[in-house]
Design a protein around this motif. Structure first.
Motif, mmCIF file in Angstrom:
data_model
loop_
_atom_site.group_PDB
_atom_site.id
_atom_site.type_symbol
_atom_site.label_atom_id
_atom_site.label_comp_id
_atom_site.label_asym_id
_atom_site.label_seq_id
_atom_site.Cartn_x
_atom_site.Cartn_y
_atom_site.Cartn_z
ATOM 1 N N GLY A 152 5.473 -1.890 -10.497
ATOM 2 C CA GLY A 152 6.884 -1.214 -11.159
ATOM 3 C C GLY A 152 6.302 -1.772 -11.972
ATOM 4 N N ARG A 153 7.941 -1.557 -13.322
ATOM 5 C CA ARG A 153 8.474 -1.707 -14.816
ATOM 6 C C ARG A 153 8.565 -3.376 -14.691
ATOM 7 N NH1 ARG A 153 11.638 1.742 -14.556
ATOM 8 N NH2 ARG A 153 13.840 1.350 -14.868
ATOM 9 N N ALA A 154 8.660 -3.527 -13.544
ATOM 10 C CA ALA A 154 8.360 -5.717 -13.864
ATOM 11 C C ALA A 154 7.495 -5.903 -14.501
ATOM 12 C CB ALA A 154 9.906 -5.539 -12.588
ATOM 13 N N ARG A 155 6.143 -5.646 -13.718
ATOM 14 C CA ARG A 155 5.129 -6.486 -13.900
ATOM 15 C C ARG A 155 5.336 -6.994 -15.142
ATOM 16 N NH1 ARG A 155 2.822 -1.375 -11.468
ATOM 17 N NH2 ARG A 155 2.880 -0.835 -13.509
ATOM 18 N N THR A 156 4.425 -8.271 -15.949
ATOM 19 C CA THR A 156 3.993 -9.108 -16.037
ATOM 20 C C THR A 156 2.778 -8.629 -16.971
ATOM 21 O OG1 THR A 156 5.874 -10.491 -16.182
ATOM 22 C CG2 THR A 156 4.069 -11.672 -17.600
ATOM 23 N N ALA A 157 3.149 -8.590 -18.038
ATOM 24 C CA ALA A 157 1.227 -8.407 -18.962
ATOM 25 C C ALA A 157 0.153 -9.255 -18.341
ATOM 26 C CB ALA A 157 1.425 -7.903 -20.379
ATOM 27 N N GLU A 158 -1.337 -9.288 -18.590
ATOM 28 C CA GLU A 158 -1.947 -10.488 -18.411
ATOM 29 C C GLU A 158 -2.433 -10.908 -20.126
ATOM 30 O OE1 GLU A 158 -5.356 -8.921 -15.867
ATOM 31 O OE2 GLU A 158 -3.941 -8.864 -13.952
ATOM 32 N N GLY A 159 -3.002 -11.525 -20.032
ATOM 33 C CA GLY A 159 -3.538 -12.239 -21.283
ATOM 34 C C GLY A 159 -2.591 -13.645 -21.349
ATOM 35 N N PRO A 160 -2.869 -13.984 -22.118
ATOM 36 C CA PRO A 160 -1.851 -15.400 -23.228
ATOM 37 C C PRO A 160 -0.732 -14.710 -23.618
ATOM 38 C CG PRO A 160 -4.169 -13.827 -24.836
ATOM 39 C CD PRO A 160 -3.750 -13.448 -23.674
ATOM 40 N N TYR A 161 -0.453 -13.544 -23.678
ATOM 41 C CA TYR A 161 0.931 -13.311 -24.399
ATOM 42 C C TYR A 161 1.621 -12.748 -22.977
ATOM 43 C CZ TYR A 161 -1.025 -14.220 -28.932
ATOM 44 O OH TYR A 161 -1.664 -15.166 -29.653
ATOM 45 N N ARG A 162 2.514 -12.898 -22.328
ATOM 46 C CA ARG A 162 2.892 -11.696 -21.264
ATOM 47 C C ARG A 162 3.437 -11.416 -20.972
ATOM 48 N NH1 ARG A 162 0.445 -14.472 -16.628
ATOM 49 N NH2 ARG A 162 2.627 -14.144 -15.272
ATOM 50 N N THR A 163 4.300 -10.002 -22.212
ATOM 51 C CA THR A 163 5.126 -9.111 -22.464
ATOM 52 C C THR A 163 5.846 -8.767 -20.849
ATOM 53 O OG1 THR A 163 3.659 -7.574 -22.823
ATOM 54 C CG2 THR A 163 4.826 -9.040 -24.244
#
Length: 350
Positions: free
Chosen positions: A40-51
């Protein structure tokens, strides 16, 4: 004995809690998720910036903490170092300060009077600590409300969240549910509605500079910016810091209005940030920030978990107690308890 079969729609915190609980009780569970990953919205974005995908948090003193620990479901946590916690800053009367106004402290004491449900927070808090302290406390509570006018909400509702969010070190942990809007469309039930916040989200990566604040809370208006890499340096590449701002905005305000307020806080707390930016992202979260209770209402008045005909609703905007993700957790356990109890009854009667 016939094995109970349950279907869970949505792989957010509520859906996953319900699925694990039901499976442990012996049910056969199928989880459906529209996104390619769970969380859900507890996901963390992939990539160098983990937002974060959206504003969400787990509170370590909440009712779900023991449940998660028993199942070894709490991953590595990065506590706030004492030096960083000391860098919490507050904007008050346009200036940056280290301590809240004295009047606001009256409302943070454990011995403070229990706030009523049927009065708005500003009215009640003004009687307790004066208008200045009440306004500052209401704006600080927006950290866990994501609402543009916290003072207009139920005094009891805001007080509970204010006490939880004002603790140091912070209780909130950000981990690495189906919304009411989605449930309303899925079930064709127009009664599935409740007030929520609308928030401008500003994510920034900046080159590291000594002396940056750990976080800044706006006491003049609702808003919060946190340097997330103060807790976990792996969230951004070496030599960079990840900042995340959450600025509640009113229905008539635009994303640009929220971003402008975020930039004012950045100017105060993060010197030279404009020249240090290496990455930036902006968004608006609407109807995804949990329920807010108006005066005269409490969590019991929100849409019920049991929708009838074997349908149960779980998420952070339904009739369950708690702060932020705790509502998802509690409603999921209630939903599974009701579902399994009903199925057991049906089997006995068959």
């Amino acid at each position: 004995m016939q094995r109970i079969t349950l279907t869970v729609v949505g792989g957010g915190l509520a859906g996953l809690t319900a699925a694990v609980t039901a499976a442990e009780a012996g049910a056969k569970v199928t989880v459906y998720e529209a996104h390619h990953t769970l969380g859900g919205r507890a996901r963390t974005a992939e990539g160098p910036y983990r937002t974060n995908e959206g504003p969400h948090a787990l509170y370590s003193c909440g009712p779900h903490w023991t449940w998660l620990r028993q199942r070894d479901l709490i991953g590595p946590l990065a506590p706030v170092p004492p030096l960083e916690a000391a860098r919490l800053r507050l904007r008050h009367k346009g200036a940056l300060r280290r301590t809240p106004p004295f009047a606001m402290l009256k409302l943070l004491r454990r011995t403070a009077q229990q706030a009523p449900v049927d009065v708005d927070f500003m009215t009640w808090a003004t009687e307790q600590a004066g208008e200045e302290g009440a306004r500052a406390a209401a704006n600080h509570a927006a950290i866990s409300l994501f609402h543009h006018d916290p003072g207009s909400l139920s005094a009891a509702f805001v007080q509970e969240r204010l006490r939880r969010t004002a603790k140091l070190p912070p209780e909130a942990h950000h981990p690495r549910a189906t919304s009411l809007d989605a449930a309303r469309r899925l079930l064709g039930d127009d009664s599935l509605a409740w007030d929520s916040g609308r928030t401008a989200l500003v994510d920034l990566a900046v080159r590291t500079r000594r002396g940056d604040a750990f976080a800044v809370s706006d006491l003049d208006a609702p808003g919060w910016i946190e340097r997330r890499t103060a807790q976990d340096r792996s969230l951004a590449p070496a030599g960079e810091q990840l900042l995340q701002g959450q600025i509640p905005i009113a229905p008539h305000e635009s994303r640009a209005d929220g971003v402008a307020r975020a930039e004012q806080l950045l100017d105060l707390a993060f010197a030279g940030w404009r020249e240090r930016v290496t990455w930036r992202r902006e968004a608006v979260a609407q109807g995804r920030t949990g329920a807010v209770d108006l005066p005269g209402t409490s969590w019991r008045d929100r849409p019920a978990v049991d929708r009838g005909d074997g349908v149960y609703l779980a998420g952070d905007q339904v009739a369950a107690p708690g702060v932020l993700s705790e509502v998802s957790f509690n409603s999921a356990l209630t939903a599974v308890s009701l579902a399994l109890g009903r199925h057991t009854l049906d089997l006995k009667q068959a």
